[in-house]
Motif scaffolding. Sequence first.
Motif, mmCIF file in Angstrom:
data_model
loop_
_atom_site.group_PDB
_atom_site.id
_atom_site.type_symbol
_atom_site.label_atom_id
_atom_site.label_comp_id
_atom_site.label_asym_id
_atom_site.label_seq_id
_atom_site.Cartn_x
_atom_site.Cartn_y
_atom_site.Cartn_z
ATOM 1 N N ILE A 1 0.833 -1.200 0.000
ATOM 2 C CA ILE A 1 0.000 0.000 0.000
ATOM 3 C C ILE A 1 0.868 1.252 0.000
ATOM 4 O O ILE A 1 0.658 2.173 -0.799
ATOM 5 C CB ILE A 1 -0.962 -0.005 1.211
ATOM 6 N N LYS A 2 1.856 1.296 0.871
ATOM 7 C CA LYS A 2 2.705 2.487 0.998
ATOM 8 C C LYS A 2 3.492 2.778 -0.275
ATOM 9 O O LYS A 2 3.664 3.935 -0.651
ATOM 10 C CB LYS A 2 3.663 2.310 2.185
ATOM 11 N N GLY B 1 2.597 1.959 -3.257
ATOM 12 C CA GLY B 1 1.702 2.177 -4.378
ATOM 13 C C GLY B 1 1.554 1.009 -5.328
ATOM 14 O O GLY B 1 0.955 1.136 -6.395
ATOM 15 N N ILE B 2 2.089 -0.150 -4.946
ATOM 16 C CA ILE B 2 1.967 -1.305 -5.840
ATOM 17 C C ILE B 2 0.747 -2.171 -5.530
ATOM 18 O O ILE B 2 0.468 -3.116 -6.258
ATOM 19 C CB ILE B 2 3.243 -2.176 -5.847
ATOM 20 N N TYR B 3 0.037 -1.848 -4.460
ATOM 21 C CA TYR B 3 -1.182 -2.600 -4.150
ATOM 22 C C TYR B 3 -2.192 -2.361 -5.264
ATOM 23 O O TYR B 3 -2.471 -1.226 -5.635
ATOM 24 C CB TYR B 3 -1.769 -2.178 -2.803
ATOM 25 N N ASP B 4 -2.758 -3.429 -5.787
ATOM 26 C CA ASP B 4 -3.691 -3.321 -6.908
ATOM 27 C C ASP B 4 -4.980 -4.076 -6.586
ATOM 28 O O ASP B 4 -5.010 -5.312 -6.617
ATOM 29 C CB ASP B 4 -3.056 -3.893 -8.174
ATOM 30 N N PRO B 5 -6.050 -3.352 -6.268
ATOM 31 C CA PRO B 5 -7.318 -4.007 -5.953
ATOM 32 C C PRO B 5 -7.850 -4.881 -7.093
ATOM 33 O O PRO B 5 -8.564 -5.854 -6.836
ATOM 34 C CB PRO B 5 -8.279 -2.836 -5.699
ATOM 35 N N LEU C 1 -8.818 -0.977 -1.719
ATOM 36 C CA LEU C 1 -7.711 -0.401 -0.964
ATOM 37 C C LEU C 1 -8.123 -0.122 0.474
ATOM 38 O O LEU C 1 -7.390 -0.448 1.413
ATOM 39 C CB LEU C 1 -7.225 0.882 -1.638
ATOM 40 N N GLN C 2 -9.292 0.442 0.672
ATOM 41 C CA GLN C 2 -9.747 0.749 2.038
ATOM 42 C C GLN C 2 -9.931 -0.516 2.868
ATOM 43 O O GLN C 2 -9.550 -0.562 4.030
ATOM 44 C CB GLN C 2 -11.048 1.554 2.012
ATOM 45 N N GLU C 3 -10.500 -1.553 2.268
ATOM 46 C CA GLU C 3 -10.670 -2.808 3.001
ATOM 47 C C GLU C 3 -9.321 -3.437 3.332
ATOM 48 O O GLU C 3 -9.135 -3.978 4.427
ATOM 49 C CB GLU C 3 -11.519 -3.792 2.206
ATOM 50 N N ALA C 4 -8.363 -3.355 2.417
ATOM 51 C CA ALA C 4 -7.024 -3.875 2.687
ATOM 52 C C ALA C 4 -6.382 -3.132 3.857
ATOM 53 O O ALA C 4 -5.756 -3.744 4.720
ATOM 54 C CB ALA C 4 -6.151 -3.758 1.443
ATOM 55 N N LYS C 5 -6.549 -1.826 3.894
ATOM 56 C CA LYS C 5 -6.021 -1.034 5.018
ATOM 57 C C LYS C 5 -6.687 -1.446 6.323
ATOM 58 O O LYS C 5 -6.009 -1.637 7.344
ATOM 59 C CB LYS C 5 -6.250 0.454 4.770
ATOM 60 N N ASN C 6 -8.012 -1.592 6.295
ATOM 61 C CA ASN C 6 -8.736 -1.988 7.506
ATOM 62 C C ASN C 6 -8.306 -3.362 8.005
ATOM 63 O O ASN C 6 -8.110 -3.563 9.205
ATOM 64 C CB ASN C 6 -10.243 -1.978 7.249
ATOM 65 N N LYS C 7 -8.169 -4.311 7.094
ATOM 66 C CA LYS C 7 -7.763 -5.664 7.476
ATOM 67 C C LYS C 7 -6.337 -5.682 8.029
ATOM 68 O O LYS C 7 -6.030 -6.426 8.965
ATOM 69 C CB LYS C 7 -7.866 -6.630 6.283
ATOM 70 N N THR C 8 -5.479 -4.871 7.449
ATOM 71 C CA THR C 8 -4.099 -4.790 7.935
ATOM 72 C C THR C 8 -4.067 -4.257 9.365
ATOM 73 O O THR C 8 -3.379 -4.802 10.230
ATOM 74 C CB THR C 8 -3.252 -3.896 7.006
ATOM 75 N N ILE C 9 -4.836 -3.228 9.616
ATOM 76 C CA ILE C 9 -4.918 -2.665 10.974
ATOM 77 C C ILE C 9 -5.474 -3.698 11.940
ATOM 78 O O ILE C 9 -4.978 -3.849 13.062
ATOM 79 C CB ILE C 9 -5.759 -1.378 10.974
#
Length: 65
Positions: A20-21, A23-27, A34-42
């Motif tokens: 994510i940081k 910029g290579i994360y690709d939904p 992207l938001q769900e990936a951030k939430n799951k990571t947290i």
Amino acid sequence: MNEYRYRFPAAMSFGIAIAIKTGIYDPAVTGVSLQEAKNKTIQMVSAVAYDHKVNQRRKVWGGDW
């Protein structure tokens, strides 16, 4: 030893955070927004940290080495 129970989600959350940081994360590839990936990571980081002995809660892991 509980190491692997905590090491795998910690490593997964680290990898996702780096993707994510940088910029290579690709939904489109993952099928996860992207938001769900951030939430799951947290959530993963929080779950791993919750059980660590320094956080004065369950003290399930930490200091095994």
